[in-house]
Design a protein around this motif. Structure first.
Motif, short mmCIF file in Angstrom:
data_model
loop_
_atom_site.label_atom_id
_atom_site.label_comp_id
_atom_site.label_asym_id
_atom_site.label_seq_id
_atom_site.Cartn_x
_atom_site.Cartn_y
_atom_site.Cartn_z
N ASP A 18 0.83 -1.21 0.00
CA ASP A 18 0.00 0.00 0.00
C ASP A 18 0.86 1.25 0.00
N SER A 19 2.01 1.20 0.68
CA SER A 19 2.87 2.38 0.80
C SER A 19 3.57 2.72 -0.52
N PHE A 20 4.06 1.70 -1.22
CA PHE A 20 4.86 1.95 -2.42
C PHE A 20 4.03 1.95 -3.70
N GLY A 21 2.84 1.42 -3.66
CA GLY A 21 2.00 1.42 -4.85
C GLY A 21 2.16 0.18 -5.70
N ARG A 22 1.19 -0.04 -6.55
CA ARG A 22 1.17 -1.26 -7.38
C ARG A 22 2.34 -1.36 -8.36
N PRO A 23 2.75 -0.27 -9.04
CA PRO A 23 3.90 -0.39 -9.97
C PRO A 23 5.17 -0.85 -9.27
N ALA A 24 5.46 -0.32 -8.08
CA ALA A 24 6.66 -0.71 -7.35
C ALA A 24 6.59 -2.17 -6.92
N VAL A 25 5.40 -2.59 -6.47
CA VAL A 25 5.24 -3.99 -6.06
C VAL A 25 5.41 -4.91 -7.25
N THR A 26 4.85 -4.52 -8.39
CA THR A 26 4.99 -5.33 -9.61
C THR A 26 6.46 -5.45 -10.02
N ALA A 27 7.20 -4.34 -9.95
CA ALA A 27 8.63 -4.38 -10.29
C ALA A 27 9.40 -5.28 -9.33
#
Length: 239
Positions: free
Chosen positions: A58-67
């Motif tokens: 939730d903190s870093f956002g979906r794009p960061a999690v995907t990466a």
């Protein structure tokens, strides 16, 4: 337009080396998820470490999690991937008579003629089959010499080599996938094993093509073999 094509061409070799570990990691992670995915708690039920992992997402956002997931899958696949060339080397060491499986008929004929030429140049008798086996074992070293001698030929050989790695890895790591799918859903998924077998054979076909490029490089004199014939003679490349 031309500039973009040149840039894309320069990126392709790097992409070829990244795709195999990424796909291997994805296949393995997917199989683990199918077996144990039910044990992963939902966001509303998460406690302890899993709750913190959801919070980080939730903190870093979906794009960061995907990466991050993509990078983790790449690392996993890089640790698990198989080398088609190493696999072929084990076959060659375990059963030398299988070396014909690593070359096309035309390449094997070139190998035979090349070894005959070494014997003629040596001016002394030596074991032809031993020399042919030694030449095949030298292929990885010859491949690296192509970088300095002819980068275009190396790129062509590397393309076939990467295709061999890609197909053989998918073939090997898809086998447990079909078994898991058959156990969880339907035995009909076992027919997917035939797909794995076809990919495996196609992988070895690509490896034969890669070895064929190496053999042609030796025969045409683009690179020089360092194989020593019996009697201490050092063979020279063909003119």
């Amino acid at each position: 337009m031309v500039h973009h094509l040149v840039m894309l061409t320069s990126l392709l070799p790097g992409f070829r080396h990244v795709r195999t570990p990424f796909v291997v990691g994805t296949l393995c992670a997917f199989q683990v998820w199918m077996l144990f995915g039910g044990l992963i708690p939902d966001r509303s039920e998460a406690q302890g470490l899993m709750k913190r992992i959801y919070a980080i997402g939730d903190s870093f956002g979906r794009p960061a999690v995907t990466a991050f997931i993509a990078f983790a899958l790449y690392l996993l696949g890089d640790m698990l991937k198989l080398s088609a060339r190493n696999l072929a080397g084990r076959i060659n060491r375990a059963k030398p008579s299988m070396r014909t499986a690593l070359l096309t008929r035309d390449s094997y004929r070139e190998l035979h003629l090349y070894a005959e030429g070494l014997r003629a140049r040596a001016g002394d008798s030596f074991d032809l089959m031993v020399t042919m086996t030694a030449l095949i074992r030298e292929f990885p070293e010859v491949r690296m010499r192509l970088i300095a001698n002819n980068l275009d030929v190396y790129s062509e050989q590397d393309r076939f080599d990467s295709e061999a790695d890609f197909r053989i890895n998918i073939a090997v790591y898809s086998v447990p996938l079909w078994v898991i799918l058959a156990a969880l859903w339907s035995p009909w998924f076992l027919f997917g094993l035939s797909t794995s077998m076809i990919l495996y054979l196609n992988g070895f076909q690509a490896l034969r093509a890669a070895n064929g490029v190496i053999m042609q490089s030796l025969a045409s004199g683009i690179v020089e073999s360092h194989v020593h014939a019996e009697g201490g003679h050092h063979p020279h490349s063909h003119p």
